[in-house]
Design an enzyme around this catalytic site. Structure first.
Site, mmCIF file in Angstrom:
data_model
loop_
_atom_site.group_PDB
_atom_site.id
_atom_site.type_symbol
_atom_site.label_atom_id
_atom_site.label_comp_id
_atom_site.label_asym_id
_atom_site.label_seq_id
_atom_site.Cartn_x
_atom_site.Cartn_y
_atom_site.Cartn_z
ATOM 1 N N ASP A 170 2.077 -13.564 35.114
ATOM 2 C CA ASP A 170 2.735 -13.108 33.886
ATOM 3 C C ASP A 170 1.861 -13.439 32.670
ATOM 4 O OD1 ASP A 170 4.723 -11.910 32.453
ATOM 5 O OD2 ASP A 170 6.272 -13.380 32.917
ATOM 6 N N GLU A 214 -2.156 -11.253 28.193
ATOM 7 C CA GLU A 214 -2.757 -10.194 27.379
ATOM 8 C C GLU A 214 -2.885 -10.573 25.907
ATOM 9 O OE1 GLU A 214 0.946 -10.746 27.457
ATOM 10 O OE2 GLU A 214 0.647 -9.242 28.993
ATOM 11 N N ASP A 240 7.903 -6.088 29.935
ATOM 12 C CA ASP A 240 9.318 -6.264 29.602
ATOM 13 C C ASP A 240 9.871 -5.103 28.786
ATOM 14 O OD1 ASP A 240 8.839 -8.620 30.843
ATOM 15 O OD2 ASP A 240 8.979 -9.875 29.068
#
Length: 402
Positions: free
Chosen positions: A162, A165, A225
């Site tokens: 997760d 970035e 998300d």
């Protein structure tokens, strides 16, 4: 570099939410999937498998997830691989041994004074004061990789990588200027987890949110998300097609959306897209915002079961097309423009796609209260309606379907 082929089991259904909080909760979901004849290959444990939610120390909770090898083995005996969440930040907690060790040994990004860089209050998407693991540092990669290896040796199938970035450009890193590392960071991050997985299991698999040029070597990526809205579903498809054009062949997304609770209608429509994506995972934010199909009523469950079983029946096609992607670089979810570049009509179509070479998918991206008609474009050629077996000889035409 050429894309790598993920293992066959990864193309099955993944069931998850954020997060199953005990072995018993995850095992109950697995038993229910089997009893309701919904095929599934992966159960994912998200942010709660530690002693405290989100306090990522890469250690199973002794109270909520005791005897991990025993439970992992039992689930594998029932046909379930187990996937685990982790991320590239360390929460500033003295009860987190990884935080203490990384700070002591210099495995984190540094500030200009030579101390540990801590994410500022205005930073979004993570906790304030978290520290960033410096994956440009070979010693940090080795340190973190050994812990991932320990989990893989327990029998874990895949790790979810997760975040990654958004690392800060103004921090100092061991081997590269932050301005240049910002985009390259996902490559080093995902490589570290992929390498240990590959060496233990022989399989090419991570579940990655971040990426850059070259990230196709370490599949699979998912879209992050999203909101639980029809607009987010349409945006997710646009993102998938963009990722494919950018060289990412294996792409997934959270069936139902992540933030919020989808309506049964949205859940079904998202599942239809998700089960015609390279990888299919149900996932949502919070333990109470469930994503198991029986939670959305009997009609949604029946439709979900139908499409899941259809996907599994197509597995020889899916896996053959996936292997072809590793040779050609073409994505599983393919913009029509990639296949028909001479057809000007397809240049701006972003709500249809090819699923491999042979399936044209035109998903429903609007609620029935807005329209009961789906307009779709068929490039020139002979097409067969999968549902009715009608043969359509298209010269490049728009069709309306209920």
């Amino acid at each position: 570099g050429a894309p790598r082929l993920p293992p066959l089991w990864s193309f099955g259904l993944w069931m998850s939410r954020n997060s199953y909080t005990t072995w018993e909760a995850a095992e109950e979901v697995g038993e229910t999937l089997r009893s309701r004849a919904i095929p599934c290959d992966v159960l994912h444990l998200d942010t709660a498998w530690f002693q405290e939610d989100w306090n990522c120390d890469l250690r199973f909770s002794s109270t909520r997830f005791p005897e991990p090898e025993k439970h992992i083995r039992a689930l594998r005996d029932k046909g379930f691989h187990v996937s685990l969440w982790q991320y590239n930040y360390l929460p500033p907690r003295d009860d987190n041994p990884n935080y203490r060790e990384a700070c002591e040994k210099g495995y984190t990004a540094q500030n200009r004074e030579g101390g540990v860089y801590r994410l500022p209050a205005e930073w979004t998407g993570s906790w304030v004061d978290d520290v960033v693991i410096d994956f440009s540092n070979p010693e940090a990669r080795e340190w973190y990789g050994k812990q991932i290896r320990r989990l893989m040796e327990m029998g874990i199938g895949a790790m979810k990588t997760d975040f990654g970035e958004g690392i800060p450009e103004d921090a100092s890193y061991a081997a590269i200027d932050g301005r240049f590392f910002h985009n390259l960071y996902p490559l080093a991050y995902n490589y570290t987890i992929w390498k240990e997985t590959r060496e233990v299991s022989g399989e090419d698999i991570v579940w990655a949110r971040s990426g850059t040029a070259g990230s196709q070597r370490y599949p699979v990526h998912w879209g992050g998300d999203s909101q639980c809205t029809f607009a987010a579903l349409a945006g997710t498809l646009r993102g998938a097609l963009s990722a494919g054009i950018s060289g990412i062949p294996f792409f997934s997304h959270d069936i139902g959306g992540f933030i919020g609770l989808p309506t049964p209608e949205l859940y079904v429509r998202w599942a239809q897209v998700g089960l015609f994506s390279s990888h299919s995972r149900c996932h949502g934010a919070g333990d109470t915002t469930y994503r198991e199909p029986w939670r959305f009523g009997p009609q949604a469950e029946e439709i979900f079961r139908f499409y899941t079983r259809l996907r599994y029946s197509l597995m020889p096609y899916i896996y053959r097309q996936a292997e072809k992607c590793t040779r050609t670089g073409l994505p599983m979810l393919r913009s029509l423009y990639l296949a028909y570049p001479e057809d000007r009509n397809v240049r701006h179509i972003e709500d249809e796609y090819l699923f491999g070479d042979d399936f044209l998918v035109a998903p429903v991206l609007r609620p029935l209260e807005e329209t009961v008609i789906r307009t779709l474009y068929l490039p020139a050629g002979d097409w067969v309606d999968y549902w009715t077996r009608e043969v359509i000889c298209s010269r490049g035409e728009w069709l309306d379907r209920e």
